[in-house]
Design a protein around this motif. Structure first.
Motif, PDB file in Angstrom:
ATOM      1  N   SER A 175       0.841  -1.201   0.000  1.00 47.10           N
ATOM      2  CA  SER A 175       0.000   0.000   0.000  1.00 47.10           C
ATOM      3  C   SER A 175       0.877   1.252   0.000  1.00 47.10           C
ATOM      4  O   SER A 175       1.993   1.232   0.497  1.00 47.10           O
ATOM      5  CB  SER A 175      -0.922  -0.003   1.217  1.00 47.10           C
ATOM      6  N   PRO A 176       0.373   2.336  -0.542  1.00 46.51           N
ATOM      7  CA  PRO A 176       1.169   3.561  -0.601  1.00 46.51           C
ATOM      8  C   PRO A 176       1.357   4.161   0.788  1.00 46.51           C
ATOM      9  O   PRO A 176       0.530   3.968   1.681  1.00 46.51           O
ATOM     10  CB  PRO A 176       0.321   4.480  -1.480  1.00 46.51           C
ATOM     11  N   ALA A 177       2.445   4.892   0.959  1.00 45.47           N
ATOM     12  CA  ALA A 177       2.718   5.541   2.240  1.00 45.47           C
ATOM     13  C   ALA A 177       1.783   6.724   2.455  1.00 45.47           C
ATOM     14  O   ALA A 177       1.444   7.050   3.576  1.00 45.47           O
ATOM     15  CB  ALA A 177       4.172   5.993   2.299  1.00 45.47           C
ATOM     16  N   LYS A 178       1.354   7.351   1.388  1.00 44.90           N
ATOM     17  CA  LYS A 178       0.456   8.512   1.471  1.00 44.90           C
ATOM     18  C   LYS A 178      -0.542   8.450   0.322  1.00 44.90           C
ATOM     19  O   LYS A 178      -0.302   7.836  -0.696  1.00 44.90           O
ATOM     20  CB  LYS A 178       1.234   9.832   1.379  1.00 44.90           C
ATOM     21  N   THR A 179      -1.646   9.147   0.516  1.00 42.48           N
ATOM     22  CA  THR A 179      -2.666   9.278  -0.514  1.00 42.48           C
ATOM     23  C   THR A 179      -2.748  10.737  -0.906  1.00 42.48           C
ATOM     24  O   THR A 179      -2.809  11.602  -0.037  1.00 42.48           O
ATOM     25  CB  THR A 179      -4.031   8.802   0.030  1.00 42.48           C
ATOM     26  N   GLU A 180      -2.736  11.014  -2.197  1.00 44.47           N
ATOM     27  CA  GLU A 180      -2.838  12.403  -2.647  1.00 44.47           C
ATOM     28  C   GLU A 180      -4.285  12.877  -2.585  1.00 44.47           C
ATOM     29  O   GLU A 180      -5.203  12.146  -2.968  1.00 44.47           O
ATOM     30  CB  GLU A 180      -2.305  12.552  -4.070  1.00 44.47           C
ATOM     31  N   LEU A 181      -4.464  14.095  -2.098  1.00 46.42           N
ATOM     32  CA  LEU A 181      -5.780  14.705  -1.976  1.00 46.42           C
ATOM     33  C   LEU A 181      -5.744  16.064  -2.659  1.00 46.42           C
ATOM     34  O   LEU A 181      -4.868  16.886  -2.357  1.00 46.42           O
ATOM     35  CB  LEU A 181      -6.143  14.894  -0.494  1.00 46.42           C
ATOM     36  N   LEU A 182      -6.670  16.289  -3.565  1.00 48.76           N
ATOM     37  CA  LEU A 182      -6.823  17.602  -4.183  1.00 48.76           C
ATOM     38  C   LEU A 182      -7.921  18.327  -3.424  1.00 48.76           C
ATOM     39  O   LEU A 182      -9.075  17.915  -3.462  1.00 48.76           O
ATOM     40  CB  LEU A 182      -7.180  17.480  -5.672  1.00 48.76           C
ATOM     41  N   TYR A 183      -7.551  19.370  -2.713  1.00 46.78           N
ATOM     42  CA  TYR A 183      -8.512  20.145  -1.930  1.00 46.78           C
ATOM     43  C   TYR A 183      -8.251  21.622  -2.184  1.00 46.78           C
ATOM     44  O   TYR A 183      -7.122  22.084  -2.022  1.00 46.78           O
ATOM     45  CB  TYR A 183      -8.373  19.825  -0.434  1.00 46.78           C
TER      46      TYR A 183
END
Length: 169
Positions: free
Chosen positions: A22-30
């Protein structure tokens, strides 16, 4: 011929193992900015309204282990006396501005400054003022378009919060 297939099978199995991590982080567009949030949230909730609250919970207990984003640009309930970014710069750094509402500064210092690690991070896209506390931490982010974003968490460290906003700076 069989010997040729063994290295290929070993390579494919190794690649398969890498793909399943699993990825270490998830990208969020906010609010037109990319943030890196921890993966595997147990709950993600988007609450409409003026503030466009987006909430990530990382456990089963309500109100605990959360990361929240909200747009505070339209919040006219505060009487800062100066621009919001200037107000938070005065609050969290050594800058001064006589036009900022001193009563509001005093009230905010009691909540966000006393007993907290405060300061700022700046990049090309955002300027962020932080208040890192033992039980709760806040980031106030401002961009050149006049957007103001509040990010808060009750479990992320200063370094982890810096990772959340690092790509957005």
């Amino acid at each position: 011929m069989k010997i040729t297939y063994i290295p290929i099978l070993l390579l494919l199995s190794a690649l398969g193992c890498q793909a399943s991590t699993s990825p270490a982080k998830t990208e969020l567009l906010y609010s037109n900015h990319i943030f890196s949030v921890p993966p595997k949230a147990s709950l993600v909730a988007a609450i409409g309204g003026e503030n466009h609250l987006l909430l990530f919970r990382y456990g089963a207990e309500k109100g605990k282990k959360y990361l929240a984003f909200s747009n505070i640009t339209p919040d006219e309930s505060m009487n800062f006396g100066c621009q919001a970014e200037v107000f938070f710069a005065v609050l969290f750094t050594a800058t001064t501005n006589e036009s900022c509402n001193s009563d509001e500064l005093t009230a905010f210092k009691g909540v966000f400054v006393d007993g907290h690690d405060v300061g700022g991070w700046a990049g090309d896209k955002l300027r962020i003022y932080f208040s890192i506390g033992k039980d709760q931490s806040f980031l106030f982010a401002f961009d050149d378009a006049g957007n103001a974003i509040k990010i808060e968490s009750d479990f992320l460290s200063k370094a982890e919060l810096n990772e959340v906003v690092g790509a957005a700076l």
